[in-house]
Design a protein around this motif. Sequence first.
Motif, PDB file in Angstrom:
ATOM      1  N   ASP A   1       0.897  -1.195  -0.112  1.00 26.54           N
ATOM      2  CA  ASP A   1       0.073  -0.209  -0.086  1.00 26.54           C
ATOM      3  C   ASP A   1       0.882   1.282   0.040  1.00 26.54           C
ATOM      4  O   ASP A   1       1.647   1.595   1.168  1.00 26.54           O
ATOM      5  CB  ASP A   1      -0.778   0.042   1.357  1.00 26.54           C
ATOM      6  N   VAL A   2       0.893   1.896  -1.345  1.00 27.32           N
ATOM      7  CA  VAL A   2       1.833   2.977  -1.251  1.00 27.32           C
ATOM      8  C   VAL A   2       1.474   4.317  -0.367  1.00 27.32           C
ATOM      9  O   VAL A   2       0.207   4.665  -0.639  1.00 27.32           O
ATOM     10  CB  VAL A   2       1.816   3.424  -2.932  1.00 27.32           C
ATOM     11  N   THR A   3       2.584   4.845   0.115  1.00 35.29           N
ATOM     12  CA  THR A   3       2.522   5.842   1.009  1.00 35.29           C
ATOM     13  C   THR A   3       3.063   7.239   0.466  1.00 35.29           C
ATOM     14  O   THR A   3       2.752   8.233   1.053  1.00 35.29           O
ATOM     15  CB  THR A   3       2.812   5.736   2.392  1.00 35.29           C
ATOM     16  N   ARG A   4       4.360   6.745  -0.283  1.00 32.71           N
ATOM     17  CA  ARG A   4       5.018   7.849  -0.779  1.00 32.71           C
ATOM     18  C   ARG A   4       5.839   7.520  -2.042  1.00 32.71           C
ATOM     19  O   ARG A   4       6.447   6.551  -1.984  1.00 32.71           O
ATOM     20  CB  ARG A   4       6.115   8.422   0.459  1.00 32.71           C
ATOM     21  N   THR A   5       5.933   8.502  -3.023  1.00 32.80           N
ATOM     22  CA  THR A   5       6.715   8.084  -4.005  1.00 32.80           C
ATOM     23  C   THR A   5       7.720   9.510  -4.464  1.00 32.80           C
ATOM     24  O   THR A   5       7.188  10.511  -4.493  1.00 32.80           O
ATOM     25  CB  THR A   5       5.843   8.078  -5.406  1.00 32.80           C
ATOM     26  N   LEU A   6       8.932   9.053  -4.510  1.00 34.98           N
ATOM     27  CA  LEU A   6      10.114   9.931  -5.026  1.00 34.98           C
ATOM     28  C   LEU A   6      10.663   9.435  -6.564  1.00 34.98           C
ATOM     29  O   LEU A   6      10.850   8.259  -6.759  1.00 34.98           O
ATOM     30  CB  LEU A   6      11.092  10.079  -3.784  1.00 34.98           C
ATOM     31  N   ALA A   7      10.714  10.428  -7.414  1.00 39.18           N
ATOM     32  CA  ALA A   7      11.297   9.855  -8.558  1.00 39.18           C
ATOM     33  C   ALA A   7      12.219  11.160  -9.057  1.00 39.18           C
ATOM     34  O   ALA A   7      12.236  12.343  -8.802  1.00 39.18           O
ATOM     35  CB  ALA A   7      10.148   9.979  -9.589  1.00 39.18           C
ATOM     36  N   LYS A   8      13.172  10.488  -9.865  1.00 40.13           N
ATOM     37  CA  LYS A   8      14.306  11.355 -10.324  1.00 40.13           C
ATOM     38  C   LYS A   8      14.566  11.049 -11.854  1.00 40.13           C
ATOM     39  O   LYS A   8      14.631   9.847 -12.393  1.00 40.13           O
ATOM     40  CB  LYS A   8      15.541  11.233  -9.648  1.00 40.13           C
ATOM     41  N   SER A   9      14.579  12.111 -12.551  1.00 36.57           N
ATOM     42  CA  SER A   9      15.004  11.957 -14.001  1.00 36.57           C
ATOM     43  C   SER A   9      16.171  12.880 -14.155  1.00 36.57           C
ATOM     44  O   SER A   9      16.101  14.098 -14.365  1.00 36.57           O
ATOM     45  CB  SER A   9      13.984  12.390 -15.003  1.00 36.57           C
ATOM     46  N   LYS A  10      17.670  12.406 -14.171  1.00 33.95           N
ATOM     47  CA  LYS A  10      18.884  13.196 -14.429  1.00 33.95           C
ATOM     48  C   LYS A  10      19.076  12.976 -15.853  1.00 33.95           C
ATOM     49  O   LYS A  10      19.857  11.908 -16.306  1.00 33.95           O
ATOM     50  CB  LYS A  10      19.768  12.644 -13.347  1.00 33.95           C
ATOM     51  N   LEU A  11      18.638  13.849 -16.961  1.00 31.84           N
ATOM     52  CA  LEU A  11      18.791  13.667 -18.299  1.00 31.84           C
ATOM     53  C   LEU A  11      19.168  14.958 -18.961  1.00 31.84           C
ATOM     54  O   LEU A  11      18.968  15.123 -19.983  1.00 31.84           O
ATOM     55  CB  LEU A  11      17.349  13.406 -18.926  1.00 31.84           C
ATOM     56  N   SER A  12      20.292  15.366 -18.303  1.00 31.40           N
ATOM     57  CA  SER A  12      21.079  16.678 -18.781  1.00 31.40           C
ATOM     58  C   SER A  12      20.074  17.851 -19.197  1.00 31.40           C
ATOM     59  O   SER A  12      20.486  18.692 -19.894  1.00 31.40           O
ATOM     60  CB  SER A  12      21.669  16.204 -20.015  1.00 31.40           C
ATOM     61  N   GLN A  13      19.112  17.942 -18.337  1.00 29.25           N
ATOM     62  CA  GLN A  13      17.951  19.046 -18.460  1.00 29.25           C
ATOM     63  C   GLN A  13      18.722  20.354 -17.957  1.00 29.25           C
ATOM     64  O   GLN A  13      18.216  21.309 -18.347  1.00 29.25           O
ATOM     65  CB  GLN A  13      16.699  18.654 -17.915  1.00 29.25           C
ATOM     66  N   ASN A  14      19.785  20.247 -17.011  1.00 28.35           N
ATOM     67  CA  ASN A  14      20.532  21.550 -16.556  1.00 28.35           C
ATOM     68  C   ASN A  14      21.600  22.059 -17.698  1.00 28.35           C
ATOM     69  O   ASN A  14      22.229  22.899 -17.164  1.00 28.35           O
ATOM     70  CB  ASN A  14      21.008  20.972 -15.534  1.00 28.35           C
ATOM     71  N   ARG A  15      21.716  21.426 -18.763  1.00 29.90           N
ATOM     72  CA  ARG A  15      22.722  21.790 -19.764  1.00 29.90           C
ATOM     73  C   ARG A  15      22.142  22.693 -20.729  1.00 29.90           C
ATOM     74  O   ARG A  15      20.822  22.682 -21.104  1.00 29.90           O
ATOM     75  CB  ARG A  15      23.321  20.669 -20.363  1.00 29.90           C
ATOM     76  N   ASP A  16      22.806  23.453 -21.242  1.00 32.47           N
ATOM     77  CA  ASP A  16      22.694  24.420 -22.433  1.00 32.47           C
ATOM     78  C   ASP A  16      22.048  23.602 -23.698  1.00 32.47           C
ATOM     79  O   ASP A  16      22.562  22.216 -23.816  1.00 32.47           O
ATOM     80  CB  ASP A  16      23.678  25.100 -23.160  1.00 32.47           C
ATOM     81  N   ALA A  17      20.985  23.621 -24.493  1.00 35.82           N
ATOM     82  CA  ALA A  17      20.571  23.086 -25.895  1.00 35.82           C
ATOM     83  C   ALA A  17      21.622  22.480 -26.471  1.00 35.82           C
ATOM     84  O   ALA A  17      21.761  21.342 -26.706  1.00 35.82           O
ATOM     85  CB  ALA A  17      19.731  23.922 -26.409  1.00 35.82           C
ATOM     86  N   VAL A  18      22.703  23.367 -26.775  1.00 35.34           N
ATOM     87  CA  VAL A  18      23.658  22.562 -27.635  1.00 35.34           C
ATOM     88  C   VAL A  18      24.640  21.397 -27.014  1.00 35.34           C
ATOM     89  O   VAL A  18      24.913  20.557 -27.557  1.00 35.34           O
ATOM     90  CB  VAL A  18      24.825  23.682 -28.212  1.00 35.34           C
ATOM     91  N   ASP A  19      24.790  21.653 -25.432  1.00 38.02           N
ATOM     92  CA  ASP A  19      25.357  20.416 -24.949  1.00 38.02           C
ATOM     93  C   ASP A  19      24.439  19.335 -24.642  1.00 38.02           C
ATOM     94  O   ASP A  19      24.836  18.285 -24.766  1.00 38.02           O
ATOM     95  CB  ASP A  19      25.983  21.123 -23.669  1.00 38.02           C
ATOM     96  N   LEU A  20      23.197  19.604 -24.677  1.00 38.17           N
ATOM     97  CA  LEU A  20      22.223  18.574 -24.266  1.00 38.17           C
ATOM     98  C   LEU A  20      21.966  17.558 -25.899  1.00 38.17           C
ATOM     99  O   LEU A  20      22.163  16.584 -25.711  1.00 38.17           O
ATOM    100  CB  LEU A  20      20.708  19.144 -24.012  1.00 38.17           C
ATOM    101  N   ASP A  21      22.074  18.524 -26.825  1.00 36.51           N
ATOM    102  CA  ASP A  21      21.840  17.782 -28.269  1.00 36.51           C
ATOM    103  C   ASP A  21      23.309  17.112 -28.322  1.00 36.51           C
ATOM    104  O   ASP A  21      23.248  15.849 -28.868  1.00 36.51           O
ATOM    105  CB  ASP A  21      21.722  18.785 -29.292  1.00 36.51           C
ATOM    106  N   GLY A  22      24.430  17.517 -27.951  1.00 30.69           N
ATOM    107  CA  GLY A  22      25.746  16.926 -28.089  1.00 30.69           C
ATOM    108  C   GLY A  22      25.464  15.459 -27.227  1.00 30.69           C
ATOM    109  O   GLY A  22      26.254  14.513 -27.967  1.00 30.69           O
ATOM    110  N   ALA A  23      25.233  15.542 -25.885  1.00 32.63           N
ATOM    111  CA  ALA A  23      25.059  14.419 -25.221  1.00 32.63           C
ATOM    112  C   ALA A  23      24.169  13.300 -25.858  1.00 32.63           C
ATOM    113  O   ALA A  23      24.348  12.104 -25.760  1.00 32.63           O
ATOM    114  CB  ALA A  23      24.671  14.710 -23.930  1.00 32.63           C
TER     115      ALA A  23
END
Length: 209
Positions: A163-185
């Motif tokens: 029986d779920v009481t709490r959910t924590l989720a993380k997406s570490k997907l280079s979204q903190n990078r500039d677009a050019v570096d995200l595209d490069g990754a």
Amino acid sequence: MYIPPHFQEIDPSEIASIIDAAPLASIVAQTSEGLIANHIPLLAGADGTLIGHVALSNDMHRLIPDGHEVMTIFRGDDAYISPNFYPTKAQHHRHVPTWNYQVVHIYGAIHFQHDTHAKRAAVALLTRLHERRLNGASAWRMADAPVDYMAQMLDSIVAFRIDVTRTLAKSKLSQNRDAVDLDGAISGLRSVGQDAIAAKMAPRRAPSG
């Protein structure tokens, strides 16, 4: 779990997608014998609970008191990110390696079920989902096995729900990078066959302007 605000995943559909794509969860619990962990396929039920089963010989259902809190970990795609992926590296060299990944931690109270109805339901739900995905119209069904054999198999497992009481989720997907570096990754990952996580990163580009 450490989650900087820019990596926090709050989209319910994306969280459900991570769980659906990586159903083999790690179930972690504190017991009288210390921390234990088991790796068990889970299914999200219609009521929001997590459904699964373990072998009767697995001490998990004896070590964890009924109703005790457990943490389930669903780990999605992950990949190493090289500084060489970033076009701006050539300009200032102010980049270091990192790792991209998606993960969901779900906390809840576990309840073990020893009755045949619950065990049959858990097996039926899990096998129906995965057999249809793998074999389509040729999916294996519980009815394909002899009745006495299936009864013997059900006697050797314990079903459970969380029986779920709490959910924590993380997406570490280079979204903190500039677009050019995200595209490069993204391009770098695709060049080494990491297409799945590259596809997850593509929609994360920050809006220009």
